[in-house]
Design an enzyme around this catalytic site. Structure first.
Site, PDB file in Angstrom:
ATOM      1  CG  HIS A   1     -41.172  57.178   0.101  1.00  0.00           C
ATOM      2  ND1 HIS A   1     -40.590  56.083  -0.499  1.00  0.00           N
ATOM      3  CD2 HIS A   1     -42.090  57.643  -0.798  1.00  0.00           C
ATOM      4  CE1 HIS A   1     -41.126  55.897  -1.700  1.00  0.00           C
ATOM      5  NE2 HIS A   1     -42.042  56.842  -1.888  1.00  0.00           N
TER       6      HIS A   1
ATOM      7  CD  GLU B   1     -47.600  45.394   1.483  1.00  0.00           C
ATOM      8  OE1 GLU B   1     -46.880  44.749   0.698  1.00  0.00           O
ATOM      9  OE2 GLU B   1     -47.327  45.520   2.714  1.00  0.00           O
TER      10      GLU B   1
ATOM     11  CE1 TYR C   1     -46.801  43.579   9.151  1.00  0.00           C
ATOM     12  CE2 TYR C   1     -44.941  44.357  10.444  1.00  0.00           C
ATOM     13  CZ  TYR C   1     -46.208  43.800  10.369  1.00  0.00           C
ATOM     14  OH  TYR C   1     -46.864  43.454  11.524  1.00  0.00           O
TER      15      TYR C   1
ATOM     16  CE1 TYR D   1     -45.280  54.841  -8.404  1.00  0.00           C
ATOM     17  CE2 TYR D   1     -43.036  55.322  -7.737  1.00  0.00           C
ATOM     18  CZ  TYR D   1     -44.374  55.199  -7.430  1.00  0.00           C
ATOM     19  OH  TYR D   1     -44.805  55.423  -6.144  1.00  0.00           O
TER      20      TYR D   1
ATOM     21  CD  GLN E   1     -43.930  61.324  -1.346  1.00  0.00           C
ATOM     22  OE1 GLN E   1     -43.645  60.565  -0.425  1.00  0.00           O
ATOM     23  NE2 GLN E   1     -44.046  60.906  -2.595  1.00  0.00           N
TER      24      GLN E   1
END
Length: 367
Positions: A148, A242, A252, A263, A84
């Site tokens: 991420h 979210e 958070y 998953y 990613q």
């Protein structure tokens, strides 16, 4: 008879799962026009004052689109293109017309460890080449994990620059540790200095650039044009994507609280709320894999003005979120099935532009 019962069971089961995935209705009263063709993963894009477009391709290229022609920008920093990670978001300084600064995030391998981590750089553009490059922040330590990296960039009204970094796949350490990078949203002065009033600026042995923490992988962030608050969304695991309103020093919750599961379907936490941790403004279950986000503030779309637009990578549509009293009260699909929506911005002409993988940048036209 047994075969018929089994068949009916399978049909019902398929319907349940289909409804779970397709619960948002499709709005067909719109169309689109392809503005920039032939892009692979247009991770981010921004408009220059002459209405030309700077586009980041995840693999490590910046494209300048002007008068129907694509030109590759030279002198782009080396990018750690893994999983990613790659070349990520790009924005202009609010006073770009006077100072010429362009800001972008990317996965960088700079550092002693193998792998890479998210970095924020600014530079100027001259003769289709980056000049005066300044590395403003480089997260550490590097990791060879491909998950991420984040990352979006937003300026507020005081010209502070905010940017997000995901937890780099190390959920049990990074998000809740303010001594380290990852799973955070950061705030800097536009020149890279750390503001004295950052929430952790007076604490010892912490990353003083941190503005909020407890995040998983924020790939959407925008300034609310009405309240002037920073809104961000992030990928949950399986379920639990979210939307959050970002406040200084707030936690958070990831991964201590979540509305998602692993998953594999197994649970990693049995709580969805805890004192001292923020609740999301909205969450998706099942996950839509959100990426890119902007508000509609122009008059081009009439009854959509004030709505929040969120791209869905997983289900390949633009989620049109109707907001009332600070809550998402209705959702509908735009550009349904056109491709993985990676980025979305409102252009200087008031139209919405959407970056779609393996297609390009399209302009949303409301009928």
């Amino acid at each position: 008879m047994k075969f018929r019962k089994k068949l009916m069971f399978l049909i019902v089961l398929f319907t349940v799962f289909a409804c779970a995935q397709d619960k948002n209705p499709v709005n067909t009263k719109h169309s689109y026009e392809v503005i920039v063709k032939g892009l692979s993963i247009p991770w981010g894009f921004t408009f220059l004052p002459n209405n030309s477009i700077l586009i980041t391709e995840k693999e490590g290229r910046i494209i300048h689109f002007e008068n129907g022609k694509k030109t590759e920008i030279k002198n782009v920093p080396d990018v750690y293109n893994r999983g990613q990670g790659g070349l990520l978001d790009i924005v202009l300084h609010p006073d770009y017309s006077n100072n010429g600064w362009i800001y972008f995030t990317y996965a960088s391998s700079e550092g002693q460890e193998k792998g890479g981590h998210t970095a924020l750089m600014r530079a100027k553009l001259k003769d289709n080449s980056l000049t005066e490059k300044q590395l403003l922040y480089k997260a550490s330590p590097n990791s060879t994990r491909g998950q991420h990296f984040g990352s979006r960039i937003v300026f507020d009204d005081d010209n502070y620059v905010y940017f997000s970094i995901g937890d780099r796949g190390n959920r049990d350490v990074n998000p809740q540790d303010i001594k380290g990078d990852g799973g955070k949203i950061y705030r800097l002065h536009d020149d890279g200095r750390i503001p004295n009033d950052n929430p952790f600026s007076n604490e010892m042995n912490v990353k003083k650039a941190i503005y909020s923490y407890g995040h998983r992988n924020p790939q959407g962030m925008t300034l609310n044009p009405e309240t002037r608050e920073i809104w961000a969304h992030e990928h949950g695991p399986k379920g639990g994507d979210e939307i959050n309103i970002i406040k200084p020093g707030k936690n958070y919750g990831w991964p201590i609280i979540s509305y998602g599961v692993n998953y594999s379907g197994t649970s990693f936490t049995d709580i969805t709320e805890k004192e001292g941790m923020e609740q999301p403004l909205h969450y998706w279950d099942p996950s839509i894999a959100p990426s890119g986000m902007t508000f509609i503030s122009s008059n081009k779309y009439k009854e959509w003005k004030g709505n929040l637009l969120v791209g869905s990578l997983k289900f390949q549509y633009l989620d049109n979120c109707f907001i009332k009293n600070g809550k998402v009260v209705k959702e509908e699909r735009l550009l349904d099935g056109l491709g993985r929506v990676r980025s979305v911005n409102q252009g200087p002409d008031g139209f919405i532009y959407v970056g779609i993988e393996d297609l390009g940048i399209v302009r949303l036209i409301k009928e």
